[in-house]
Scaffold this motif. Structure first.
Motif, PDB file in Angstrom:
ATOM      1  N   GLU A 121      -7.158 -11.392  -3.688  1.00 13.48           N
ATOM      2  CA  GLU A 121      -7.854 -11.310  -2.365  1.00 13.48           C
ATOM      3  C   GLU A 121      -6.898 -10.298  -1.553  1.00 13.48           C
ATOM      4  O   GLU A 121      -7.623  -9.448  -0.870  1.00 13.48           O
ATOM      5  N   TYR A 122      -5.709 -10.449  -1.545  1.00 16.52           N
ATOM      6  CA  TYR A 122      -5.112  -9.673  -0.690  1.00 16.52           C
ATOM      7  C   TYR A 122      -4.973  -8.015  -1.298  1.00 16.52           C
ATOM      8  O   TYR A 122      -5.343  -7.318  -0.257  1.00 16.52           O
ATOM      9  N   ALA A 123      -5.094  -7.930  -2.614  1.00 17.82           N
ATOM     10  CA  ALA A 123      -4.929  -6.395  -2.801  1.00 17.82           C
ATOM     11  C   ALA A 123      -6.182  -5.924  -2.836  1.00 17.82           C
ATOM     12  O   ALA A 123      -6.635  -4.557  -2.449  1.00 17.82           O
ATOM     13  N   GLN A 124      -7.388  -6.689  -3.000  1.00 17.64           N
ATOM     14  CA  GLN A 124      -8.739  -6.031  -2.731  1.00 17.64           C
ATOM     15  C   GLN A 124      -8.872  -5.995  -1.236  1.00 17.64           C
ATOM     16  O   GLN A 124      -9.651  -4.983  -0.935  1.00 17.64           O
TER      17      GLN A 124
ATOM     18  N   ALA B 146       2.045  -4.154 -13.240  1.00 14.76           N
ATOM     19  CA  ALA B 146       1.840  -5.497 -12.877  1.00 14.76           C
ATOM     20  C   ALA B 146       2.290  -6.080 -11.706  1.00 14.76           C
ATOM     21  O   ALA B 146       3.183  -5.606 -11.079  1.00 14.76           O
ATOM     22  N   ILE B 147       1.285  -6.645 -10.930  1.00 14.12           N
ATOM     23  CA  ILE B 147       1.295  -7.257  -9.373  1.00 14.12           C
ATOM     24  C   ILE B 147       0.984  -8.591  -9.588  1.00 14.12           C
ATOM     25  O   ILE B 147       0.041  -9.218  -9.729  1.00 14.12           O
ATOM     26  N   PHE B 148       2.311  -9.650  -9.599  1.00 12.09           N
ATOM     27  CA  PHE B 148       1.700 -10.901  -9.725  1.00 12.09           C
ATOM     28  C   PHE B 148       2.245 -11.767  -8.382  1.00 12.09           C
ATOM     29  O   PHE B 148       3.569 -11.440  -7.677  1.00 12.09           O
ATOM     30  N   GLY B 149       1.487 -12.732  -7.895  1.00 10.24           N
ATOM     31  CA  GLY B 149       2.141 -13.383  -6.745  1.00 10.24           C
ATOM     32  C   GLY B 149       1.158 -14.735  -6.680  1.00 10.24           C
ATOM     33  O   GLY B 149       0.551 -15.058  -7.545  1.00 10.24           O
ATOM     34  N   PRO B 150       1.342 -15.470  -5.593  1.00  8.39           N
ATOM     35  CA  PRO B 150       0.746 -16.544  -5.704  1.00  8.39           C
ATOM     36  C   PRO B 150      -0.895 -16.893  -5.410  1.00  8.39           C
ATOM     37  O   PRO B 150      -1.607 -15.796  -4.801  1.00  8.39           O
TER      38      PRO B 150
ATOM     39  N   PRO C 187       0.564  -1.129   0.119  1.00  6.31           N
ATOM     40  CA  PRO C 187      -0.126  -0.014  -0.126  1.00  6.31           C
ATOM     41  C   PRO C 187       0.977   1.432   0.091  1.00  6.31           C
ATOM     42  O   PRO C 187       0.440   2.246  -0.609  1.00  6.31           O
ATOM     43  N   SER C 188       2.122   1.277   0.648  1.00 10.97           N
ATOM     44  CA  SER C 188       2.694   2.511   0.562  1.00 10.97           C
ATOM     45  C   SER C 188       3.377   2.875  -0.831  1.00 10.97           C
ATOM     46  O   SER C 188       3.381   4.050  -1.178  1.00 10.97           O
TER      47      SER C 188
ATOM     48  N   ASP D 270      -2.312  -4.262 -12.619  1.00  7.09           N
ATOM     49  CA  ASP D 270      -2.894  -5.410 -13.156  1.00  7.09           C
ATOM     50  C   ASP D 270      -2.271  -6.495 -12.469  1.00  7.09           C
ATOM     51  O   ASP D 270      -1.258  -7.011 -12.160  1.00  7.09           O
ATOM     52  N   ILE D 271      -3.348  -6.862 -11.380  1.00  8.56           N
ATOM     53  CA  ILE D 271      -3.056  -7.848 -10.386  1.00  8.56           C
ATOM     54  C   ILE D 271      -3.546  -9.469 -10.737  1.00  8.56           C
ATOM     55  O   ILE D 271      -4.643  -9.790 -11.119  1.00  8.56           O
ATOM     56  N   ARG D 272      -2.461 -10.349 -10.481  1.00  2.00           N
ATOM     57  CA  ARG D 272      -2.949 -11.660 -11.025  1.00  2.00           C
ATOM     58  C   ARG D 272      -2.320 -12.649  -9.810  1.00  2.00           C
ATOM     59  O   ARG D 272      -1.169 -12.626  -9.318  1.00  2.00           O
TER      60      ARG D 272
END
Length: 302
Positions: free
Chosen positions: A130-133, A115-119, A99-100, A158-160
């Motif tokens: 879900e984390y980003a939301q 792009a923000i990609f994670g598990p 968030p920072s 772009d969250i995936r």
């Protein structure tokens, strides 16, 4: 064009990008350590975060643990240049500063997709989406930032959430000179990824927190320019710690077999720092690779 043909064309484009990137000679790329610690409050280090530079531009962030945004500022990086944030997993010492960065971007000239990609998630952890939301969405803790998720700001996220398997490996071309791929690693019950970043002919591999229980990381990291591994426990660790993290002897074995040009050790905790000098001497003796023990702010030219 049919959906099948479109899919084949997209796959061919991605593979062509990977081949082109791999065929180049590695040049003008460096790795900077923004945070080399874990979740402790008394280790004198920022939590885990790495920044990949190319031609003096900050291109990729790998993990953004607590303190990463401060390290980013001290590095003199510009957030408008960053193409992607890659998250190995969602523990606070790897993802707490997300968030920072998003809030701070309001004061920058950024105007391109990030792009923000994670598990993927499971019963223990949220997925990256879900984390980003939960943080940035319309009902999130920082809902005043939801326009970035919705695409109503100067740029969109772009969250995936990705869950690569041997049969369905995650690969993504981000720019003509930049591609990423991921593999699943074992971090106890926590969904976790190792990342490989191919940029300007260089390959940088990040193990993240893992045990190497699956025994597949060595092939993933084979002959990379840089492999970053985490030394969070000592050889005598037991119980939960050993269920989450790889021991020094196993790190040594993996690095001998992977044979990167440079091996970087990071994510230190007080329990591993006490034996750091012994481990460092052992690694230097065992490996042909250049061995670097991370410190916050350290920049490594490839």
């Amino acid at each position: 064009m049919s959906n099948v043909k479109q899919g084949l064309a997209a796959t061919a484009l991605i593979m062509a990008s990977f081949s082109s990137i791999g065929a180049q000679q590695c040049s003008d790329v460096s790795l900077q350590i923004l945070g080399s610690g874990g979740p402790e409050l008394d280790d004198g280090r920022a939590s885990t975060s790495y920044l990949i530079w190319h031609e003096d531009k900050a291109r990729v962030l790998v993990d953004v643990g607590s303190g990463a945004s401060i390290g980013f500022d001290k590095a003199g990086a510009k957030f408008s240049d960053v193409d992607a944030i890659l998250l190995s997993h969602l523990h606070t010492d790897h993802a707490g500063d997300l968030p920072s960065f998003i809030k701070g971007s309001y004061f920058t000239s950024r105007d391109k997709v990030l792009a923000i990609f994670g598990p993927q998630g499971n019963r223990v952890m949220a997925s990256t989406n879900e984390y980003a939301q939960a943080l940035l969405g319309k009902q999130g803790a920082f809902r005043y930032l939801s326009d970035y998720v919705e695409g109503n700001e100067n740029y969109k996220l772009d969250i995936r959430s990705v869950a690569p398997t041997k049969q369905n490996e995650f690969k993504q071309s981000l720019q003509s000179d930049l591609a990423v791929n991921a593999m699943t690693v074992n971090h106890g019950p926590i969904p976790a990824l190792a990342w490989k970043v191919s940029i300007a002919g260089c390959e940088l591999v990040f193990a993240g927190d893992m045990t190497d229980k699956f025994g597949t990381f060595t092939d993933f990291a084979k002959n990379a320019d840089v492999v970053v591994m985490h030394n969070a426990i000592d050889e005598n660790a037991s119980g939960g710690a050993k269920n989450l993290h790889i021991t020094p002897s196993k790190i040594t074995k993996v690095l001998i077999e992977a044979a990167p040009k440079t091996a970087v050790l990071s994510h230190f905790m007080n329990r591993s720092l006490k034996n750091q000098q012994l481990f460092k001497k052992s690694l230097i003796k065992s490996l042909k690779s250049n061995v670097v023990f991370a410190e916050d702010g350290l920049k490594i030219n490839l």
